[in-house]
Design an enzyme around this catalytic site. Structure first.
Site, PDB file in Angstrom:
ATOM      1  N   TYR A  58       0.828  -1.219   0.000  1.00  0.00           N
ATOM      2  CA  TYR A  58       0.000   0.000   0.000  1.00  0.00           C
ATOM      3  C   TYR A  58       0.857   1.262   0.000  1.00  0.00           C
ATOM      4  CZ  TYR A  58      -3.971  -2.967   0.145  1.00  0.00           C
ATOM      5  OH  TYR A  58      -4.905  -3.911  -0.220  1.00  0.00           O
ATOM      6  N   ARG A  61       1.574   2.017  -3.614  1.00  0.00           N
ATOM      7  CA  ARG A  61       0.436   2.605  -4.342  1.00  0.00           C
ATOM      8  C   ARG A  61       0.152   4.025  -3.857  1.00  0.00           C
ATOM      9  NH1 ARG A  61      -4.035  -1.747  -3.659  1.00  0.00           N
ATOM     10  NH2 ARG A  61      -5.258  -0.346  -4.982  1.00  0.00           N
ATOM     11  N   ASP A  95      -7.943   5.429  -4.632  1.00  0.00           N
ATOM     12  CA  ASP A  95      -7.181   6.657  -4.903  1.00  0.00           C
ATOM     13  C   ASP A  95      -8.050   7.868  -4.562  1.00  0.00           C
ATOM     14  OD1 ASP A  95      -7.906   5.845  -8.288  1.00  0.00           O
ATOM     15  OD2 ASP A  95      -8.771   7.566  -7.229  1.00  0.00           O
ATOM     16  N   HIS A 110     -14.466   0.764  -0.770  1.00  0.00           N
ATOM     17  CA  HIS A 110     -13.356  -0.160  -0.453  1.00  0.00           C
ATOM     18  C   HIS A 110     -12.241   0.544   0.293  1.00  0.00           C
ATOM     19  CE1 HIS A 110     -14.643  -3.051  -3.929  1.00  0.00           C
ATOM     20  NE2 HIS A 110     -15.401  -3.167  -2.852  1.00  0.00           N
ATOM     21  N   SER A 179     -14.704  -4.306 -13.918  1.00  0.00           N
ATOM     22  CA  SER A 179     -14.794  -5.613 -14.587  1.00  0.00           C
ATOM     23  C   SER A 179     -15.952  -6.440 -14.046  1.00  0.00           C
ATOM     24  CB  SER A 179     -13.485  -6.390 -14.393  1.00  0.00           C
ATOM     25  OG  SER A 179     -13.282  -6.640 -13.001  1.00  0.00           O
TER      26      SER A 179
END
Ligand code: BV8
Length: 235
Positions: A58, A61, A95, A110, A179
């Protein structure tokens, strides 16, 4: 400016809306999961087993966030909220590009990369430097560990009561760049469709839930989202 005839719009975004900002998706070529096994970094068991690895995943990211910008897809959604106040964006993304683009009615179902959480009290902290397996909270005595404020597999997503309430009364549901493989998010289109909402999917490709939608707009989010928003609110 043509008034949108929709008054209650729910938008679900996934990693695909941030792809053109340079943030890797999960399941496309070179996606995040290719360099990390899901079980190794995005479950509570992984954190118990190797919190240093999870914190590093994390940190990597999170370090990207100051280097990327919202794209025209994020900016168009912020314009839509201004034109149609009954717009709610539910994002699976962790983000901060939607808020930086100007969206306010926003649920990070999330979690958020920019926040850490005390494992005991649940208090949130803004992350200012990389976290390690030794990072501690300042809300408990003695201090407890800090974990990423991320919803891992097997954990309860955030804001579900607000989300299901919005799905039950929206007249337009738009899914962008997802997706449709992760539940309960992938089931939101069924909730909206079952009460009569019109459902539009914007995606570069087919998804696992494409057949649930009334309309498909195939192409990159930075092109297709501004196009749809212009149709909905004239700009
Ligand atoms: C829950 C945070 C109970 C982490 C994420 C068996 C065992 C255990 C659990 C389960 C099981 N079977 C099912 C489950 C449930 C599980 C699940 O769904 N697993 C899947 C893998 C089968 N779900 C859970 O565990 C959830 N919790 O179920 O609790 C419950 C149930 C019901 C009601 C209440 C409680 C928790 C799931 C949350 C996991 N955490 N993220 C992190 O980010 O590190 S999920 C992760 O995947 C991200 O959030 C990501 O957003 C999300 C979904 O992926 P997508 O966003 O869709 O991204 P992806 O790469 O897959 O796709 C990109 C898409 O964009 C593609 O379609 C592509 O074509 C498109 N695209 C690419 N470029 C563009 C584009 N489109 C437009 N323009 C472009 N330029």
């Amino acid at each position: 400016m043509s008034k949108s005839h929709y008054s209650s719009i729910v938008v679900l975004t996934g990693a695909g809306i941030s792809a053109e900002s340079g943030i890797k998706t999960f399941r496309d070529q070179g996606g995040l999961w290719e360099s990390h096994r899901l079980e190794d970094v995005a479950t509570p068991e992984a954190f118990q087993r190797d919190s240093a690895l999870v914190q590093r995943f994390y940190n990597e990211r999170r370090a990207q966030l100051p280097l990327v910008e919202p794209n025209d897809g994020h900016l168009a959604l912020a314009r839509l909220e201004k034109a149609v106040p009954g717009t709610l964006v539910i994002t699976q993304n962790v983000d901060d590009l939607h808020e930086r683009a100007g969206s306010h009615h926003l649920i990070h179902m999330h979690g958020e990369l920019s926040k850490a959480r005390c494992v005991k009290s649940g208090q949130l902290f803004r992350v200012k430097e990389p976290l390690s397996e030794h990072s501690l909270c300042t809300c408990c005595v003695p201090a407890n560990l800090l974990r990423p404020h991320i919803v891992w597999f097997g954990e309860m997503p955030l804001g579900l009561d607000r989300i299901f309430h919005a799905l039950a009364q929206c007249d337009l549901f738009i899914a962008i760049g997802t997706s449709g493989q992760v539940y309960p998010a992938a089931g939101f289109v069924d909730e909206a469709a079952s009460q009569g909402a019109y459902c539009i999917e914007i995606n570069a490709d087919n998804s696992h839930i494409s057949d649930r939608f009334d309309e498909h707009r195939r192409g990159p989010a930075s092109i297709e989202v501004p196009k749809l928003v212009k149709e909905l609110c004239g700009h």
